[in-house]
Design a protein around this motif. Structure first.
Motif, short mmCIF file in Angstrom:
data_model
loop_
_atom_site.label_atom_id
_atom_site.label_comp_id
_atom_site.label_asym_id
_atom_site.label_seq_id
_atom_site.Cartn_x
_atom_site.Cartn_y
_atom_site.Cartn_z
N ALA A 1 67.81 -12.20 61.56
CA ALA A 1 67.08 -13.41 61.90
C ALA A 1 67.20 -13.72 63.39
CB ALA A 1 67.59 -14.58 61.07
N LEU A 2 68.41 -13.53 63.92
CA LEU A 2 68.60 -13.78 65.35
C LEU A 2 67.79 -12.79 66.18
CD1 LEU A 2 72.40 -14.66 65.47
CD2 LEU A 2 70.53 -16.14 66.13
N LEU A 3 67.74 -11.55 65.72
CA LEU A 3 66.94 -10.54 66.42
C LEU A 3 65.47 -10.92 66.42
CD1 LEU A 3 68.47 -7.08 65.47
CD2 LEU A 3 68.19 -8.07 67.75
N VAL A 4 65.00 -11.37 65.27
CA VAL A 4 63.60 -11.79 65.18
C VAL A 4 63.34 -12.93 66.15
CG1 VAL A 4 61.90 -12.90 63.68
CG2 VAL A 4 63.30 -11.02 62.80
N LEU A 5 64.27 -13.88 66.16
CA LEU A 5 64.12 -15.01 67.07
C LEU A 5 64.12 -14.53 68.51
CD1 LEU A 5 63.81 -17.98 66.54
CD2 LEU A 5 66.25 -18.28 66.83
N TYR A 6 65.01 -13.58 68.79
CA TYR A 6 65.06 -13.00 70.14
C TYR A 6 63.72 -12.37 70.48
CZ TYR A 6 66.01 -9.67 73.85
OH TYR A 6 65.95 -8.96 75.00
N PHE A 7 63.19 -11.61 69.53
CA PHE A 7 61.91 -10.95 69.75
C PHE A 7 60.82 -11.99 70.05
CE2 PHE A 7 57.87 -9.20 68.33
CZ PHE A 7 57.85 -8.02 69.04
N VAL A 8 60.80 -13.03 69.21
CA VAL A 8 59.78 -14.07 69.41
C VAL A 8 59.93 -14.72 70.78
CG1 VAL A 8 59.00 -16.33 68.61
CG2 VAL A 8 59.50 -14.52 66.95
N LEU A 9 61.16 -14.96 71.19
CA LEU A 9 61.38 -15.68 72.44
C LEU A 9 61.15 -14.80 73.66
CD1 LEU A 9 64.55 -17.85 71.78
CD2 LEU A 9 62.26 -18.64 72.25
N TYR A 10 61.49 -13.51 73.54
CA TYR A 10 61.49 -12.68 74.74
C TYR A 10 60.36 -11.66 74.77
CZ TYR A 10 65.97 -14.60 76.12
OH TYR A 10 66.97 -15.45 76.51
N ARG A 11 59.66 -11.48 73.67
CA ARG A 11 58.66 -10.42 73.65
C ARG A 11 57.27 -10.90 73.27
NH1 ARG A 11 61.81 -8.32 76.13
NH2 ARG A 11 63.09 -6.48 75.80
N THR A 12 57.11 -12.19 73.05
CA THR A 12 55.77 -12.66 72.73
C THR A 12 55.31 -13.66 73.77
OG1 THR A 12 56.50 -14.56 71.44
CG2 THR A 12 56.26 -12.48 70.25
N ARG A 13 54.01 -13.91 73.75
CA ARG A 13 53.44 -14.84 74.72
C ARG A 13 54.01 -16.24 74.52
NH1 ARG A 13 49.15 -16.90 77.74
NH2 ARG A 13 48.30 -18.65 76.60
N ILE A 14 54.09 -16.62 73.24
CA ILE A 14 54.63 -17.95 72.95
C ILE A 14 56.05 -18.06 73.47
CG2 ILE A 14 55.42 -19.40 71.06
CD1 ILE A 14 52.93 -19.02 69.74
N GLY A 15 56.82 -17.00 73.23
CA GLY A 15 58.20 -17.00 73.70
C GLY A 15 58.29 -17.16 75.20
N MET A 16 57.41 -16.45 75.90
CA MET A 16 57.39 -16.56 77.37
C MET A 16 57.16 -18.00 77.77
SD MET A 16 57.34 -13.26 78.45
CE MET A 16 56.77 -11.64 77.96
N ILE A 17 56.17 -18.61 77.10
CA ILE A 17 55.85 -20.00 77.46
C ILE A 17 57.03 -20.90 77.16
CG2 ILE A 17 54.32 -21.93 76.92
CD1 ILE A 17 52.21 -19.76 76.18
N VAL A 18 57.65 -20.66 76.01
CA VAL A 18 58.80 -21.48 75.63
C VAL A 18 59.90 -21.33 76.67
CG1 VAL A 18 60.68 -21.72 73.97
CG2 VAL A 18 58.33 -21.50 73.17
N ARG A 19 60.18 -20.09 77.05
CA ARG A 19 61.27 -19.90 78.00
C ARG A 19 60.90 -20.47 79.36
NH1 ARG A 19 62.82 -14.80 79.26
NH2 ARG A 19 60.89 -13.98 78.44
N ALA A 20 59.62 -20.32 79.71
CA ALA A 20 59.18 -20.93 80.97
C ALA A 20 59.38 -22.43 80.92
CB ALA A 20 57.71 -20.60 81.22
N GLY A 21 59.07 -22.99 79.76
CA GLY A 21 59.24 -24.44 79.59
C GLY A 21 60.70 -24.85 79.73
N ILE A 22 61.60 -23.99 79.22
CA ILE A 22 63.02 -24.31 79.32
C ILE A 22 63.46 -24.25 80.78
CG2 ILE A 22 65.34 -23.51 78.71
CD1 ILE A 22 64.19 -22.64 76.00
#
Lengths: 291, 611, 449
Positions: free
Chosen positions: A154-175
């Motif tokens: 689950a953590l890996l999936v979350l990592y993937f979502v956060l670091y490898r998808t467009r949404i993740g990029m936006i989220v991290r940019a937002g952070i």
């Protein structure tokens, strides 16, 4: 009873507990990092996940169905909560956000008590994972071993979502910079809603997979919330890696202290938090200026 | 709502406390409920100073409530001490001391961190009470048998052993509590606390040691909590261990939010509503276990729709009922009165120390700032003499604001040294530097939005008159010598006299901008930095502000960043041009205008006269 | 900001004092309206005001939310049934309190209840309110000894009778006993004394036991009682005692320690949800069924929550189990009436509630008075009176009911005759032999007036 076998088993306990805390905390921390809202009802999301999973299980008899139903249900709850309530609090003082989510804790807990009563409920693990596994150097409940893997995935999936998808990029940019997302011309509200849903889902998922270990009851989320806070403070608010490291540290502190004197395991946890605050006020992996 | 009569609030409170026992029972309140409301109200007074006034939302007040209560109860039961009041006061003192040490840790952070840390601390206290200290606290059983107070006055003995006599006892202490709390919020410290709530960074930049004041609020809240805890034990003859529970803090927070934070009476009103509803749901509506669900829903709705609680709603209603009658005539609020530069009375800086009033006032040597890999400023050498007006220009991203932040010690330089009036100020605190006479007005307004113009200027002037930190908790704000004069003089200078009693949030942009300068000015700086004072102003406002700046400049050194070069060059003697974090060139306005390097920097190599 | 204003003068100390005095003076006026009283019986507590009307009230502070909400709801049903039976003169009630006749001394009884969340402070708050507003003549409630002790002391202070709900601590009728408080149910010492011999008889001497103890007074006293008996009488050895904080969710650390201890028995003193979780997780860790699980102080609904897979073969001491209806006619009546009204068979929390009310009703009706000292003295006669499990009596020295302790063993799922048939009754141990000396736990009852 301080011997090698016991030490290893306790480390394992710490690992399982820590992984679970890491998963729940990462949900809390990405919501805070992106939206700037500390969701005090995050523990209640954990609890709701357990109940939704249990309900699905009692209709289908399938563990998998329980996990899917629990996670999705809590995601929906998160999205609805964001749309109906949290959204109106973005422009209000942070204290108001704390107050409203604090009130929602009571509503969720007591609503579950209203519908399902106070009796605790058990979600059995899937048949192949029942029982005990002999690892040679120690024996350990099979499901807990599996839980370690499940949470890691689950953590890996979350990592993937956060670091490898467009949404993740936006989220991290937002952070990194809350102003940046606005300037990119992205529909922030849709992103916020999604992030809230994903963050809540992390807690809900943890709630279901933990239900075979700790049977569910209406107030199961409250104790976990305080530990989650400690994890986030240790790891650094808004930091996904921080949540994971913080979770593992918290899990190991609780387990290893209890080898010597269980009564002090929580006190040691808070001592550790205080130490971190004194030495690195922004948490181990947190950045300055985000509060 | 402005109350000009002295002691009106105290008087109304006393009257209400006297009338309550005759009125409330008819509304379904039992005397013991009323007594509990008073204890919650007293507990909440301290919490409101911490949360409502200072903006620090603590979920850990149960720790101090329990500590004070347990200490008093222990003295009165196990230790055989028999002075009830002394025990309660000692309990409050112990809670205050504990609060001081906890505050040192918790106040390292603000906002949600602070909230989370206080939750954790409250949990630790509960564990400690429950287990390691159970020999003293009775563990899960608490301490029963706490005696009721008795006072031998010589001619008669006062006993407080019935519910109504206990009411008298508690009402007396509530009254004392509210009088003290009112004094605190009306004191200079109270003004600074509300400044910290609205804009902690600016409060610090105006010369206040905000950490010290936050700690003060935290300790005050702990003392109130400890005192209320002691009263709880005495009131019911039993000091319960659940005083230490997180739920206690939670209930306090919710009651305060329901009643209205930042009003002092909010917690009392909130407790009244909370206890009334919980009784009503259970004993009239017979909701059983569902009572808490309904109460939770009510709470969420209240937070959503009643932003400032019941007291806030009442204030709004009052304002609505009072109608337009209190409003100023429409013409007056449309714009500022005409600005007459000749009428401005100059405001000289306060002389600090005995540094010579000639030669360099500020010297920066080799100043550099790096953020990670990004270099904002590198190796800047910069000197300003006494009485000089210096302009700083540079294209966007030249590092002007970072440079200013280093000069005022808001950010520490990566390397280099800053000397102000012969003193090395590198690495000093921004508030200490302000106290020395160096301050800044900000590029983006940093005001105390929820307060009036008068209060804003007062807060700025207080830094100058009181120093970084002073515990004048009981001093009347208007008793500070020279304060009101300073405020009014500054207001006149920035042409806001007519706006003194307006909340800042209602001011038009131009006036906010002048107030921004006024805040810096009210600290009587000998060196004033102005970061784009003309930004966003209309041409007319620019003219006025330039005139204002000219008059401010008398007897004062100033450094001004601005993009409006016509206005700037009219004001300043010398100009420093920054580019890419370095000093590009320095010289008189005329030289700068025609300097090829400057033109290149601005126009990217296209030669021509600068606008 | 209403307080953002300007004062013109300093407040003087005198102003404060005057205002304060006015507050005090004003406050004394109301509230002194207690009715006139007979010479030999001065007004006390809520007497006589509480029994002046057609209805007398009982106040129950019972946990409906929080960790003990499940047990609390069950207790509440027991009280509700008892009050109903007092008011309609049910046969069962009359069997235990013969002079009850559609009410008590000609008055209807009404039960008031509110949530205590198992917190002493909230319980006291609730009762204080009822005393003020309804002039209750009896208090009840608790599923934790902390609440029982708090209400005990409160009862003595307010001079209003209190009968305990579930309370397992020795202190309730030990060092924290009071003249105005009574307890019907079993407690740590008696359950230890009852289950000890059964364990020795079943398993013999010199065994190794691991204890799981919740970290509060109740837990420590029960562990000590059980361990003292097993070591001194049977030569058992406590190989580890795992003390966990109240509200622990994950017991893996404690169970790991136990797994490494070489214990043959797991004696679980945890209560409520802690007991449920620790037993379930002991099973997950494979401690059960390898170790024998012993629950010295049975928890209502434990078997229902954890299931017979875990309770199979478990030894427990309890107040009552519904299958005793086969031996005791009153128990049968009770179980039937309860099931008819609430749809499930009562656990011992409800049984204790019912019986303690029935006993109180008996004492009131025998004394023929609501005057608290009369009722207390009636209890203190120590007469033999019926309960659901045969004859019992209250000990005048500490107000503890001398009643049998029921030893049960968990049934395997295949042996269960219905879905609530979790336990088989092994033995009903008479109470007399189990009790400590009345002064062993330092009981000082205090005054009547």
């Amino acid at each position: 009873m301080i011997n090698w076998a016991n030490f290893i088993s306790q480390c394992f306990n710490g690992l399982v507990l820590g992984a679970l805390l890491a998963l729940i905390s990462s949900g809390l921390t990405i919501i805070y990092g992106t939206l700037g809202v500390l969701n005090l009802a995050h523990g209640a999301m954990f609890m709701l996940g357990g109940y939704a999973g249990w309900l699905a299980y009692s209709y289908t008899g399938s563990y998998l169905a329980a996990v899917v139903a629990g996670s999705l249900f809590v995601m929906v709850v998160g999205v609805v909560m964001e749309r109906l309530i949290i959204r109106h609090f973005y422009t209000r003082p942070q204290e108001d956000q704390l107050l409203v989510t604090f009130g929602l804790v009571i509503v969720f807990v007591e609503a579950v008590r209203f519908f399902f009563g106070s009796m605790s409920q058990t979600l059995p693990p899937p048949a192949p994972l029942v029982g005990i596994t002999n690892l040679g150097f120690m024996i350990y409940p099979t499901y807990r071993l599996a839980l370690l893997g499940i949470v890691a995935v689950a953590l890996l999936v979350l990592y993937f979502v956060l670091y490898r998808t467009r949404i993740g990029m936006i989220v991290r940019a937002g952070i990194e910079d809350s102003g940046m997302v606005d300037s990119l011309g992205i529909d922030v509200y849709r992103i916020f809603m999604l992030v809230f849903g994903i963050g809540a889902m992390a807690a809900g998922f943890a709630g279901v997979v933990n239900a075979p270990v700790v049977s569910i009851a209406p107030d199961v989320g409250e104790a976990i919330l305080v530990q989650t806070f400690v994890v986030v403070v240790i790891g650094g608010v808004g930091s996904f890696p921080g949540a994971i490291i913080g979770g593992l540290i918290a899990g190991e502190i609780i387990s290893i202290t209890s080898m010597f004197n269980p009564g002090y395991s929580y006190i040691m946890l808070f001592v550790a938090m205080t130490l971190v605050l004194v030495i690195r006020p922004h948490g181990l992996l947190g950045q300055a200026g985000r509060e | 709502m402005r109350i000009t009569r002295p002691y009106l609030i105290e008087l109304i409170t006393a009257l209400a406390l006297i009338l309550a026992p005759f009125v409330l029972p008819h509304l379904g309140f039992s005397p013991s409920t009323i007594n509990r409301i008073l204890i919650w109200g007293l507990f909440g007074l301290g919490f409101d100073i911490l949360f409502g006034y200072t903006g620090l939302l603590s979920f850990g007040q149960s720790a101090f409530y329990g500590t004070g209560g347990m200490f008093a109860a222990y003295l009165l039961t196990e230790a055989g001490f028999d002075h009830v009041m002394v025990a309660i006061i000692l309990g409050a003192v112990v809670a205050g001391v504990v609060g001081y040490f906890i505050g040192l840790i918790a106040l390292r952070r603000t906002g949600i961190y602070f909230a989370m840390i206080t939750v954790a601390i409250a949990e630790v206290f509960f564990f400690v009470e429950f287990n390691p200290l159970s020999a003293f606290t009775g563990g899960e059983n608490g301490l029963p048998g706490v005696p009721t107070p008795t006072f031998n006055l010589g001619f008669t003995v006062l006993k407080f052993n019935t519910d109504w006599s206990m009411y008298g006892f508690l009402a007396f202490w509530y009254f004392v509590g509210i009088v003290i709390a009112l004094r605190i919020v009306r004191s200079p410290v109270g003004a600074i606390l509300s400044a910290i709530r609205d804009n902690p960074r600016r409060a610090e930049a105006l010369g206040h040691n905000i950490h010290g004041y936050k700690l003060t609020a935290f300790v005050v809240a702990a003392i109130y909590a400890g005192f209320a805890g002691g009263l709880l034990g005495v009131m019911q003859g039993f000091m319960p261990p659940d005083a230490f529970m997180f739920d206690t803090s939670g209930q306090l927070v919710m009651q305060t939010a329901i009643g209205g934070a930042g009003t002092l009476f909010g917690p009392l009103l909130g407790a009244t509503v909370w206890l009334y509803l919980s009784d009503f749901f259970q004993n009239t509506l017979h909701l059983g276990a569902t009572w808490k669900l309904v109460l939770g829903i009510v709470f969420v709705l209240l937070v959503c729709f009643l932003r400032r609680g019941i007291v806030g709603a009442m204030v709004d209603l009052y304002a609505l009922a009072a109608g337009g009658g209190n409003e100023e005539p429409a013409g007056a609020s449309a714009g500022s009165p005409p600005f007459d530069p000749a009428a401005i009375e100059p405001m000289p800086p306060r002389r600090r120390g005995d540094a010579p009033a000639s030669g360099p006032i500020l010297r920066a040597q080799g100043l550099s700032k790096r953020y990670g890999g990004i270099v904002a400023n590198s190796d800047i050498d910069f000197t300003v003499d006494h009485g000089e007006i210096r302009g700083i220009i540079g294209p966007n991203g030249a590092g002007k604001s970072t440079f200013f932040k280093m000069l005022t010690c808001e950010v520490a330089p990566t390397s280099g040294q800053i000397t102000f009036e012969g003193r090395d100020i590198t690495g000093m605190d921004v508030s200490a530097v302000c106290q020395l006479g160096l301050t800044k007005s900000y590029q983006i307004n940093q005001l105390f939005d929820r307060l009036t113009v008068r209060r804003n200027l007062t807060i700025a002037a207080l830094g100058e008159t009181r120093g970084r930190f002073r515990l004048d908790l009981f001093k009347n704000l208007h008793g500070v010598p020279g304060l009101d004069e300073q405020v009014e003089r500054t207001a006149a200078l920035v042409n806001l006299t007519a706006r003194l009693d307006r909340p800042v949030s209602e001011l038009p942009y131009g006036e906010k901008r002048r107030l921004e300068i006024g805040l810096a000015l009210a600290t009587s700086p000998s060196l004033l930095l102005l970061d784009e004072p003309l930004a966003g102003m209309s041409p007319r406002e620019r003219v006025e502000t330039v005139a204002l700046l000219k008059s401010i400049a008398r007897g004062r050194t100033m450094i001004i960043i601005d993009h409006d070069m016509d206005s700037l060059f009219e004001l300043v003697g010398k100009v420093t041009v920054l580019q890419e974090g370095r000093v590009l060139v320095e010289g008189m306005p005329a030289e700068i205008r025609t300097n090829a390097k400057v033109q290149e920097a601005y126009l990217g190599g296209v030669h021509g006269e600068m606008a | 900001m209403p307080l953002d204003d300007k004062d013109t003068a300093n407040i003087s100390r005198r102003t404060v004092l005057h205002a304060g005095a006015a507050v005090l003076g004003g406050a004394f006026l109301p509230g002194f309206s207690v009715a006139a009283f007979a010479d030999d019986k001065p007004a006390i507590g809520t007497w006589p005001a509480g029994s002046a009307g057609d209805t007398v009230y009982i106040g129950a502070a019972v946990p409906l939310t929080g960790a003990y909400a499940l047990q609390g709801a069950d207790e509440l049903k027991g009280w509700q049934l008892a009050v109903e039976h007092i008011n309609n003169g049910h046969d069962l009630m009359k069997a235990m309190a013969p002079k009850v006749d559609k009410g008590l001394l000609g008055k209807k009884v009404e039960l008031l209840s509110a949530d205590s969340a198992a917190k002493p402070n909230q319980a006291v708050e609730v009762e204080q309110n009822y005393i003020n507003q309804n002039k209750i003549i009896l208090m009840t409630g608790s599923t934790s000894s902390a609440v029982a002790v708090a209400l005990n002391k409160f009862a003595q202070r307010e001079k209003v009778l209190y009968v305990a709900g579930i309370s397992g601590s020795n202190d309730t009728t030990g060092k924290d006993c009071v003249r105005y408080g009574f307890r019907q149910n079993l407690f740590g010492q008696t359950s230890a004394a009852a289950i000890g011999p059964v364990l020795l008889k079943q398993f013999g001497k010199n065994k190794k036991a691991a204890f799981m103890t919740p970290d509060y007074t109740y837990g420590h006293t029960v562990t000590k009682s059980v361990n003292d008996y097993l070591t001194s009488e049977g030569g058992w050895e406590m190989v580890t005692n795992q003390i966990s904080p109240l509200g622990t969710q994950d017991f893996s650390q404690y169970l790991t320690n136990i797994a490494n201890s070489g214990a043959e028995f797991l004696i679980n003193v945890n209560w409520g949800r802690d007991a449920v979780l620790s037993s379930q997780q002991a099973k997950q860790f494979g401690l059960l069924p390898n170790m024998k699980l012993v629950i010295p102080y049975q928890i209502p609904f434990l078997a229902k929550e954890v299931g017979p897979e875990i309770t199979e073969g478990v030894f427990a001491a309890t107040d009552f189990w519904w299958t005793q209806e086969d031996q005791y006619p009153l128990a049968k009546q009770f179980v039937e009436a309860f099931q008819a009204k609430f749809g499930y068979r009562p656990e011992w929390g409800a049984e204790n509630s019912y019986v303690s009310f029935a006993h109180w009703a008996r004492m009131v009706s025998e004394a023929g008075s609501f005057y608290p000292p009369d009722i207390i003295k009636q209890y203190e006669k120590g007469e033999t009176i019926p309960s659901l499990l045969g004859d019992v009596h209250y000990r005048p020295e500490d107000h503890q009911c001398i009643r049998p302790v029921v030893i049960v063993r968990g049934k395997a799922k295949k042996d269960m005759k219905n879905d609530e048939d979790f336990w088989e009754v092994l033995e009903v141990v008479p109470g007399e032999g189990l009790m400590q000396k009345p002064d062993a736990f330092g009981c000082q009852l205090g005054d009547y007036l």
